[in-house]
Design an enzyme around this catalytic site. Structure first.
Site, PDB file in Angstrom:
ATOM      1  N   PRO A  18       0.848  -1.191   0.000  1.00  0.00           N
ATOM      2  CA  PRO A  18       0.000   0.000   0.000  1.00  0.00           C
ATOM      3  C   PRO A  18       0.883   1.239   0.000  1.00  0.00           C
ATOM      4  O   PRO A  18       1.820   1.322   0.801  1.00  0.00           O
ATOM      5  CB  PRO A  18      -0.772  -0.123   1.323  1.00  0.00           C
ATOM      6  N   ALA A  20       0.408   5.530  -0.464  1.00  0.00           N
ATOM      7  CA  ALA A  20      -0.411   6.702  -0.733  1.00  0.00           C
ATOM      8  C   ALA A  20       0.122   7.433  -1.961  1.00  0.00           C
ATOM      9  O   ALA A  20       1.328   7.678  -2.060  1.00  0.00           O
ATOM     10  CB  ALA A  20      -0.396   7.620   0.486  1.00  0.00           C
ATOM     11  N   GLN A  72      -6.941  -1.016   2.730  1.00  0.00           N
ATOM     12  CA  GLN A  72      -6.276  -0.668   3.982  1.00  0.00           C
ATOM     13  C   GLN A  72      -6.940   0.542   4.628  1.00  0.00           C
ATOM     14  O   GLN A  72      -7.160   1.560   3.958  1.00  0.00           O
ATOM     15  CB  GLN A  72      -4.794  -0.358   3.748  1.00  0.00           C
ATOM     16  N   CYS A 103       1.848   3.780   9.512  1.00  0.00           N
ATOM     17  CA  CYS A 103       2.088   5.092   8.905  1.00  0.00           C
ATOM     18  C   CYS A 103       2.815   6.022   9.885  1.00  0.00           C
ATOM     19  O   CYS A 103       2.362   6.235  11.005  1.00  0.00           O
ATOM     20  CB  CYS A 103       0.774   5.731   8.467  1.00  0.00           C
ATOM     21  N   ASN A 203       8.612  -7.040   4.428  1.00  0.00           N
ATOM     22  CA  ASN A 203       8.623  -5.804   3.642  1.00  0.00           C
ATOM     23  C   ASN A 203       9.824  -4.954   4.068  1.00  0.00           C
ATOM     24  O   ASN A 203      10.234  -5.001   5.214  1.00  0.00           O
ATOM     25  CB  ASN A 203       7.291  -5.048   3.899  1.00  0.00           C
ATOM     26  N   ASP A 205      13.081  -2.453   1.893  1.00  0.00           N
ATOM     27  CA  ASP A 205      14.386  -2.400   1.216  1.00  0.00           C
ATOM     28  C   ASP A 205      14.558  -3.431   0.112  1.00  0.00           C
ATOM     29  O   ASP A 205      15.690  -3.844  -0.165  1.00  0.00           O
ATOM     30  CB  ASP A 205      15.540  -2.524   2.226  1.00  0.00           C
ATOM     31  N   ARG A 228       8.841   0.706  -2.663  1.00  0.00           N
ATOM     32  CA  ARG A 228       9.602   1.617  -3.533  1.00  0.00           C
ATOM     33  C   ARG A 228      10.323   0.900  -4.664  1.00  0.00           C
ATOM     34  O   ARG A 228      10.558   1.499  -5.716  1.00  0.00           O
ATOM     35  CB  ARG A 228      10.590   2.430  -2.676  1.00  0.00           C
TER      36      ARG A 228
END
Ligand SMILES: Cc1cc2nc3c(=O)[nH]c(=O)nc-3n(C[C@H](O)[C@H](O)[C@H](O)COP(=O)(O)O)c2cc1C
Length: 348
Positions: A18, A20, A72, A103, A203, A205, A228
């Site tokens: 997820p 934003a 989410q 977050c 999750n 890197d 990313r």
């Protein structure tokens, strides 16, 4: 370990994280095409859903080809979270509801949303129980390793989440105070996996397909989530899938293929968004990511960051492909693959 929702036929499913402003419907669909097994919406405020805020509701839209998909939600008020889960289940029918406990953004944590909840694990459990009450769908959550270095304890957090009823958990092993600095502590994913009975998704890197394989090997995680590392390279999923399945890695697309994928993405965005200029402006960041690492990319990015329409993008790409820079890129790619073939033959 069985996931509580469909994950395709892969032994180790790959998740698009997820994000934003990034994991929106067109990008989610593109990543599904390129091999993401499961996608998740960006985090959506429970209050916004409950009050039927137009911007929030518009981000809940997804197409049939996006399944399996999780929605989410975030918020610190258990009642609002229960009602939001119930509304999402009834109206949008995703495959699962994911709760954001990760977050780090100030605006969110100030009201104890996102990773703000990690300061109070009783509240975390209260929220999970409320969401479970509000939906018949599986409920999962995504956490960080803790609020701060002093409070760092992903296993304790994970056990409390499991106890309250989540059916899978994704860990980004940084604390809130770390934000995105330092590195993700993959050993904490391994520790969580060893401690929990529910599936654990690792999750943090993963920049290349080889990183995905390394994470799986080092942590034993049940699924791998990429954030990313998908920027400007949705094909990372297909490459990671191949490595996880013990197959040779498909080649990285050439410059011309990259541009074609970027234009496919742009067309999906154009068809999805109502405001064409706003959509092109919002898309500039993706364009910058698609050209990262190409010869003369700084100049190319400058041009792409000034576009107001998708037609302009086609022109910029066409001119680049005719330029000497594109020939240099082709030369670099041939050189790289010859080098890696030679390295492989030396290693063998
Ligand atoms: C632009 C951006 C937006 C993000 N938005 C969310 C979000 O809405 N919900 C969430 O749980 N995590 C969000 N994250 C965190 C990522 O899902 C992920 O945990 C983090 O980036 C670490 O993974 P990576 O190293 O693969 O990027 C966001 C990250 C980025 C970079």
């Amino acid at each position: 370990m069985r996931f509580p929702y469909p994950t395709g036929s892969s032994a180790v499913p790959l998740f698009l994280a997820p994000m934003a402003g990034v994991s929106e419907s067109p990008f989610r669909r593109l990543c599904r095409v390129w091999g993401a097994d499961v996608v998740v919406t960006e985090f959506l405020s429970a209050e916004g859903i409950r009050r039927e805020n137009e911007a929030t509701i518009s981000k809940l839209r997804f197409g049939p080809e996006e399944h399996p998909i999780g929605v989410q939600i975030f918020g610190a008020d258990p009642v609002a979270m229960r009602e939001a889960a119930s509304a999402v289940t009834e109206v949008f029918q995703p495959d699962y509801i994911d709760i954001n406990f990760g977050c780090p953004v100030k605006k969110v944590v100030r009201r104890n949303g996102g990773s703000g909840c990690l300061k109070d694990l009783d509240l975390v459990q209260e929220i999970i129980r409320a969401v479970v009450q509000g939906t018949h769908l599986p409920v999962t959550c995504k956490i960080r390793s803790g609020w701060s270095e002093e409070m760092r304890d992903p296993v304790a957090i994970g056990l409390r989440c499991q106890d309250a009823g989540v059916k899978a958990i994704a860990l980004h092993p940084r604390t809130r105070t770390q934000m995105y600095t330092g590195h993700a502590h993959w050993e904490e994913i391994a520790a969580l996996k060893a401690a929990l009975e529910i599936p654990v998704i690792g999750n943090g890197d993963i920049k290349t397909a080889a990183d995905a394989l390394r994470m799986r090997e080092q942590t034993g995680c049940d699924g791998v989530m990429i954030a990313r590392g998908s920027f400007g390279q949705p094909w990372i999923f297909r490459q990671a899938r191949a490595l996880l399945d013990g197959q040779p890695m498909p080649a990285t697309p050439s410059t011309a293929e990259r541009f074609a994928i970027a234009l496919d993405h742009a067309r999906m965005v154009q068809a999805y968004e109502a405001d064409p200029i706003g959509a092109a402006i919002e898309f500039r960041k993706h364009l910058g990511w698609y050209v990262k690492g190409l010869p003369n990319s700084a100049d190319l990015r400058k041009q792409l960051h000034a576009v107001n329409s998708f037609d302009e993008v086609e022109g910029i790409f066409a001119r680049y492909l005719e330029s000497d820079w594109a020939h240099e890129a082709a030369h670099d790619a041939t050189h790289d693959s010859a080098e890696s073939a030679s390295e492989e033959s030396h290693a063998a």
